[in-house]
Design a protein around this motif. Sequence first.
Motif, mmCIF file in Angstrom:
data_model
loop_
_atom_site.group_PDB
_atom_site.id
_atom_site.type_symbol
_atom_site.label_atom_id
_atom_site.label_comp_id
_atom_site.label_asym_id
_atom_site.label_seq_id
_atom_site.Cartn_x
_atom_site.Cartn_y
_atom_site.Cartn_z
ATOM 1 N N VAL A 8 86.316 15.562 70.778
ATOM 2 C CA VAL A 8 86.274 16.806 71.535
ATOM 3 C C VAL A 8 87.609 17.507 71.339
ATOM 4 C CG1 VAL A 8 85.999 17.849 73.801
ATOM 5 C CG2 VAL A 8 84.709 15.781 73.214
ATOM 6 N N GLU A 11 88.956 20.736 74.729
ATOM 7 C CA GLU A 11 88.431 20.541 76.070
ATOM 8 C C GLU A 11 89.589 20.436 77.052
ATOM 9 O OE1 GLU A 11 85.905 17.259 78.645
ATOM 10 O OE2 GLU A 11 86.126 17.020 76.496
ATOM 11 N N GLU A 12 89.510 21.150 78.158
ATOM 12 C CA GLU A 12 90.540 21.076 79.176
ATOM 13 C C GLU A 12 90.403 19.762 79.931
ATOM 14 O OE1 GLU A 12 92.724 23.605 82.569
ATOM 15 O OE2 GLU A 12 91.692 24.495 80.887
ATOM 16 N N VAL A 13 91.525 19.101 80.149
ATOM 17 C CA VAL A 13 91.537 17.839 80.875
ATOM 18 C C VAL A 13 92.050 18.112 82.279
ATOM 19 C CG1 VAL A 13 92.457 15.500 80.926
ATOM 20 C CG2 VAL A 13 91.967 16.582 78.735
ATOM 21 N N SER A 14 91.222 17.823 83.265
ATOM 22 C CA SER A 14 91.597 18.080 84.653
ATOM 23 C C SER A 14 92.582 17.021 85.147
ATOM 24 C CB SER A 14 90.353 18.060 85.544
ATOM 25 O OG SER A 14 89.840 16.746 85.641
ATOM 26 N N ARG A 17 90.809 13.782 85.888
ATOM 27 C CA ARG A 17 90.586 12.917 84.717
ATOM 28 C C ARG A 17 91.871 12.195 84.329
ATOM 29 N NH1 ARG A 17 87.421 15.388 79.872
ATOM 30 N NH2 ARG A 17 87.822 13.315 79.070
ATOM 31 N N ASP A 48 98.698 17.399 77.566
ATOM 32 C CA ASP A 48 98.016 16.604 78.582
ATOM 33 C C ASP A 48 98.786 15.320 78.870
ATOM 34 O OD1 ASP A 48 95.919 18.456 78.840
ATOM 35 O OD2 ASP A 48 94.828 17.547 77.173
#
Length: 96
Positions: A8, A11-14, A17, A48
Amino acid sequence: MKKDKQKVIGEEVSDERLKDLLTLKSHDDVNNDYHILTKAYRALREDDFARFLQIFITAGHDINATSKEGETFLATISSHQQAEHYINTLKQAGAQ
């Protein structure tokens, strides 16, 4: 990467997560904090990973945890060719 896994990109990682990584448990008597750092390094993009380190430290985890061989995570990745950003991020967070 396993064939059944999709990569992926973008994709933004919160934060949630990222916090989930703190629940990982090591096997084979590896220091749990060292294990978590390893998994985060392998799974996260540079930005991230920087966000994760702040969560990791704030939660009371040891950024200088050592491997079975007594090596800090920073020392372990210091020879990786494409780890410069991760190394700098670890140093800025107080890793030795």
